[in-house]
Design an enzyme around this catalytic site. Sequence first.
Site, PDB file in Angstrom:
ATOM      1  N   ARG A  72       0.852  -1.192   0.000  1.00  0.00           N
ATOM      2  CA  ARG A  72       0.000   0.000   0.000  1.00  0.00           C
ATOM      3  C   ARG A  72       0.889   1.242   0.000  1.00  0.00           C
ATOM      4  NH1 ARG A  72      -2.015  -3.653   3.801  1.00  0.00           N
ATOM      5  NH2 ARG A  72      -4.142  -4.412   3.425  1.00  0.00           N
ATOM      6  N   LYS A  97      -1.764  -2.569   7.542  1.00  0.00           N
ATOM      7  CA  LYS A  97      -3.100  -2.101   7.881  1.00  0.00           C
ATOM      8  C   LYS A  97      -3.738  -2.951   8.967  1.00  0.00           C
ATOM      9  CE  LYS A  97      -7.461  -0.836   5.635  1.00  0.00           C
ATOM     10  NZ  LYS A  97      -8.179  -0.802   4.322  1.00  0.00           N
ATOM     11  N   HIS A 167      -2.992   1.688  -5.560  1.00  0.00           N
ATOM     12  CA  HIS A 167      -3.777   0.459  -5.431  1.00  0.00           C
ATOM     13  C   HIS A 167      -3.942  -0.254  -6.772  1.00  0.00           C
ATOM     14  CE1 HIS A 167      -4.731   0.040  -1.266  1.00  0.00           C
ATOM     15  NE2 HIS A 167      -5.763  -0.741  -1.507  1.00  0.00           N
ATOM     16  N   ARG A 170      -1.296  -2.715  -6.659  1.00  0.00           N
ATOM     17  CA  ARG A 170      -1.631  -3.734  -5.647  1.00  0.00           C
ATOM     18  C   ARG A 170      -2.609  -4.741  -6.251  1.00  0.00           C
ATOM     19  NH1 ARG A 170      -1.645  -4.857  -0.218  1.00  0.00           N
ATOM     20  NH2 ARG A 170      -3.590  -5.538   0.760  1.00  0.00           N
ATOM     21  N   HIS A 193      -3.921  -9.039   3.526  1.00  0.00           N
ATOM     22  CA  HIS A 193      -5.365  -8.864   3.657  1.00  0.00           C
ATOM     23  C   HIS A 193      -5.828  -9.331   5.034  1.00  0.00           C
ATOM     24  CE1 HIS A 193      -6.290  -8.842  -0.942  1.00  0.00           C
ATOM     25  NE2 HIS A 193      -6.136  -7.632  -0.462  1.00  0.00           N
ATOM     26  N   TYR A 202     -11.101 -11.354  -6.168  1.00  0.00           N
ATOM     27  CA  TYR A 202     -10.315 -11.460  -7.384  1.00  0.00           C
ATOM     28  C   TYR A 202     -10.670 -12.701  -8.192  1.00  0.00           C
ATOM     29  CZ  TYR A 202      -7.540  -7.620  -5.624  1.00  0.00           C
ATOM     30  OH  TYR A 202      -7.138  -6.391  -5.169  1.00  0.00           O
TER      31      TYR A 202
END
Length: 222
Positions: A72, A97, A167, A170, A193, A202
């Site tokens: 990120r 994150k 992103h 990413r 994640h 995805y």
Amino acid sequence: MRVFLRYLHRERILVTDLVRSVLRGRSYRQASIPRAIRWEDVKRLLASIDRRSDLGKRDYAILVLLASYGLRAREIAALCLDDFNWKHAQVSIPMRKGGHSTRYPLSATAGEAVIEYLQVRRIDVVHRQAFLTVKSPYTPMQHATVSSMVGIRLRAAGIQVSRAGSHTLRHACVQHLVEANVPFKVIGDYVGHRNPASTLVYGKVALHKLRELVIATAEDVL
């Protein structure tokens, strides 16, 4: 329509507030498709960078890290010189994150790109962050600047994508791993994640998997 009705009521043109009479548009979770670009476009983006300048060396290193590890913008901005373990060819991402950290093997391509930038990086500054602005007073890059830079580079390379930014790379990294048949759990751990659903979305762009379902017989699928 809701905004217009709210305006009419606020201006006392309508006595009754009719806003609630107009239903909101319904949105669904995971209804959108990740704004990834093809891996061929990632290669075209990297090839478009003029690496003869200090700015080009910095941006190329950032783009390689983003595409290679699905990082990120905040994680790029937080990277410090001490996060690179050159002896063991590793890079640590301490501020993820989800509140955890990740240590990656530092690929030859990423390592060489970072070294090439560090050779021209200002050393007369107190900041330990790896990526600095290229103009005085040479302060650490902010995450918004990182994302903005990626968008500018994508448009300059003629790569069309909605909401172009960090992103985008990413998403491209994750999609590339999906197309390589890497398990979703492994991909989720790789890019940090927190929620498995963030990786499973995805599956909608895994065309090779969807093609297998289309051409397979019902018995094979079940």
